[in-house]
Design an enzyme around this catalytic site. Structure first.
Site, PDB file in Angstrom:
ATOM      1  N   GLU A 131      29.320  31.264  46.132  1.00 49.96           N
ATOM      2  CA  GLU A 131      29.833  31.554  47.482  1.00 49.96           C
ATOM      3  C   GLU A 131      28.822  31.116  48.542  1.00 49.96           C
ATOM      4  O   GLU A 131      29.187  30.738  49.652  1.00 49.96           O
ATOM      5  CB  GLU A 131      30.138  33.054  47.611  1.00 49.96           C
ATOM      6  N   HIS A 147      27.887  32.214  19.414  1.00 51.09           N
ATOM      7  CA  HIS A 147      29.088  32.246  18.568  1.00 51.09           C
ATOM      8  C   HIS A 147      30.312  31.916  19.400  1.00 51.09           C
ATOM      9  O   HIS A 147      31.437  32.188  18.989  1.00 51.09           O
ATOM     10  CB  HIS A 147      29.227  33.628  17.924  1.00 51.09           C
ATOM     11  N   LYS A 169      42.112  34.352  52.227  1.00 51.77           N
ATOM     12  CA  LYS A 169      42.711  35.592  52.737  1.00 51.77           C
ATOM     13  C   LYS A 169      43.886  35.261  53.646  1.00 51.77           C
ATOM     14  O   LYS A 169      44.934  35.885  53.594  1.00 51.77           O
ATOM     15  CB  LYS A 169      41.668  36.397  53.529  1.00 51.77           C
TER      16      LYS A 169
HETATM   17  O1  PA5 Z   1      29.977  37.996  50.081  1.00 49.31           O
HETATM   18  C1  PA5 Z   1      30.915  38.248  50.812  1.00 49.31           C
HETATM   19  O2  PA5 Z   1      30.812  38.269  52.034  1.00 49.31           O
HETATM   20  C2  PA5 Z   1      32.284  38.621  50.254  1.00 49.31           C
HETATM   21  O3  PA5 Z   1      32.389  38.361  48.894  1.00 49.31           O
HETATM   22  C3  PA5 Z   1      32.561  40.098  50.505  1.00 49.31           C
HETATM   23  O4  PA5 Z   1      31.594  40.882  49.858  1.00 49.31           O
HETATM   24  C4  PA5 Z   1      33.948  40.510  50.038  1.00 49.31           C
HETATM   25  O5  PA5 Z   1      34.928  39.693  50.622  1.00 49.31           O
HETATM   26  C5  PA5 Z   1      34.236  41.963  50.393  1.00 49.31           C
HETATM   27  O6  PA5 Z   1      34.119  42.170  51.762  1.00 49.31           O
HETATM   28  P1  PA5 Z   1      34.049  43.607  52.406  1.00 49.31           P
HETATM   29  O7  PA5 Z   1      32.821  44.278  51.926  1.00 49.31           O
HETATM   30  O8  PA5 Z   1      34.041  43.368  53.879  1.00 49.31           O
HETATM   31  O9  PA5 Z   1      35.276  44.352  51.967  1.00 49.31           O
END
Ligand code: PA5
Length: 521
Positions: free
Chosen positions: A316, A345, A449
């Site tokens: 990410e 394995h 999203k």
């Molecule tokens: O790293 C990130 O920003 C995302 O993976 C968020 O952690 C994830 O979308 C969850 O977001 P939030 O904590 O606002 O619910």
């Protein structure tokens, strides 16, 4: 022995961690033409740590380092917020453990964490890696999805125990759909059992988020802070990771001190800096362009979830279409793996003999277990086999010309978990600078999203259209009538039919399948 092993094994005796890059073919100890980029990476990291704006899109600072060393925070306000959050966690956990805060059916025994991505992967990793079933004060459970069946599964596990279960809803933004959905269902579950949800609920979120307002309005037990300067995937040393850990009974201060010590040594010059050595090794192995995947194989069961955690942190952060100058670069490194020797394995066969499109990171833990080991053969213990499998596999890969990095830590405990987390957080930050991408935004996640919302709008149109008609229609006819994409409309109709929300009538082919609004009996 790999060529130049002693020149390319970076061991920090004070922390008990080493990085061996002797099996990365292009790694050069004089760093060649990377020197300028390395200097830029050090400068960028120093600027971040002193409060520079790193996430241009969101105009925010990136300060997870301050969480484990509040003295570095750029303002007195941030420093005291961090310190207050730690005091709040300690007091709360103690009150729960002592039975001063209880659920409707008595002392809290379980914690159910609702959250996703950065608000789930870290806490889950810590909970598994540092659990001690004989000493854990509470049992932790997680819902990190909007899968109804997954929620039912968890509801079944907690059947009869809801009144002794503390629910922590964790969402930095306070608006993430999956978490919101899980919260609505779990709240309803409490209600259906005649329990008052607010007496069991906590929120971890940014001030004034929707979740924060809900928790305040409904009188939840407590609200804990998140801050915009902590990124989701680097939030495990914030309340997100620390509160569940404290409730479980994990020594979270040791965890923080490991992260602090790693931060500290990764401010040193490269020869003494495991995080920069790691970043340069990634650059050398993947040619600075993710040309090779990263396969992570920790030889330790407790680190079984570490690869999933790293998958988010690395992919990410680095998987970006544009670089910092707006050029289209399609960067990133793909990460997968599970644990050794189990993976031997599973897919190590391909690593040795198949496609050469990866480099491995072996994680070696020197101390085999806390107590004594018996001999399973004269003079041989189970841990000797684990080490033997690791060294043997590494040798087999080296002989096939396959590259690998080895990370060695002295032992596995809260301190070393902190070391590993901070090591990777910083390596990711350095590597992002080496390849000139912003590690702290996630436009792809936002796009996903939005796309889901668009899909649900089409589903709504289908349902409305069908209820306005009193006849069987094919998906193609419905798609044409509402102006929707043919495949999408078909997929949604199949989903609705499988869940009893529209009627479905088979004819001679998928193309001619007919759907109709559900007539209620
Ligand atoms: O790293 C990130 O920003 C995302 O993976 C968020 O952690 C994830 O979308 C969850 O977001 P939030 O904590 O606002 O619910």
């Amino acid at each position: 022995m790999a060529e130049d092993f002693f020149e390319r094994y970076f061991w920090a005796e004070d922390l008990g961690i080493g990085v061996d890059v002797s099996r990365i073919h292009n790694y050069s100890n004089d760093y060649g033409n990377l020197n300028q980029k390395i200097t830029r990476a050090f400068n960028a990291m120093a600027a971040l740590e002193s409060g520079g704006i790193a996430n241009g899109d969101e105009n925010r600072m990136v300060g997870h380092y301050w969480l484990r060393n509040s003295g570095l925070a750029p303002t007195v306000g941030i420093k005291s917020e961090i310190e207050n959050s730690i005091t709040q966690i300690e007091r709360f956990a103690l009150a729960v453990h002592k039975g001063d805060i209880v659920g409707q059916d008595g002392r809290f025994k379980n914690v159910l964490c609702l959250g996703i991505g950065g608000s789930a992967l870290g806490p889950r990793l810590i909970s598994t890696a540092l659990s001690n079933p004989k000493k854990d004060k509470m049992k932790l459970y997680f819902i990190d999805n909007t899968d109804p069946d997954g929620i039912d599964y968890m509801a079944d596990i907690l059947d009869g125990q809801l009144g002794k279960t503390l629910v922590i809803c964790m969402s930095k933004s306070g608006g993430t759909q999956e978490t919101k959905n899980a919260l609505i269902e779990i709240e309803q579950l409490y209600n259906s059992h005649g329990l008052t949800f607010s007496r069991h609920a906590l929120a971890v979120t940014c001030k004034d988020s929707k979740l924060d307002h809900q928790a305040k309005k409904d009188g939840w037990i407590s609200r804990f802070p998140m801050w915009d300067w902590v990124g989701g995937r680097t939030s495990v040393t914030s309340v997100v990771g620390l509160l569940p850990a404290a409730l479980q009974g994990i020594d979270f201060k040791k965890f923080l001190s490991g992260a602090r010590d790693m931060d500290s040594i990764s401010r040193r010059q490269i020869e003494e800096n495991p995080a920069m050595v790691l970043a340069v090794a990634w650059y050398s192995a993947s040619l600075g362009h993710g040309k090779k995947d990263m396969v992570v194989i920790p030889y330790k069961d407790r680190l079984g979830l570490f690869t999933s955690y790293l998958q988010q942190l690395i992919m990410e952060s680095l998987g970006k279409r544009h670089d910092a100058n707006g050029l289209e670069v399609h960067q990133g490194i793909s990460v997968y793996g599970n644990k050794g020797s189990t993976d031997q394995h599973a897919y190590v066969q391909q690593l040795r003999d198949g496609l050469d499109n990866f480099f491995v990171t072996f994680i070696e833990v020197l101390k085999a277990r806390v107590g004594e080991s018996i001999d399973i053969e004269p003079g041989v213990k189970t841990g000797d086999y684990l080490e033997g499998f690791f060294l043997g596999t590494r040798l087999a890969l080296t002989e096939s010309g396959r590259e690998s990095i080895t990370l060695t830590i002295r032992e596995m405990n809260a301190y070393y978990m902190g070391i590993l987390i901070a090591l990777y957080e910083r390596a990711v930050g350095f590597y992002a600078s080496l390849i000139n991408v912003n590690a702290y935004d996630q436009p792809g996640v936002e796009a996903g999203k939005k796309a889901a919302k668009d899909v649900l709008r089409v589903q709504q149109l289908i349902l409305e259209y069908l209820s306005s008609q009193n006849t069987n229609m094919t998906s193609l006819e419905i798609a044409e009538a509402i102006g929707g994409d043919k495949e999408l409309v078909f997929k949604l109709l199949e989903h609705l039919a499988a869940n009893g929300r529209v009627s479905r009538e088979w004819s001679d082919s998928v193309r001619n399948l007919k759907y109709m609004t559900k007539i209620s009996d």
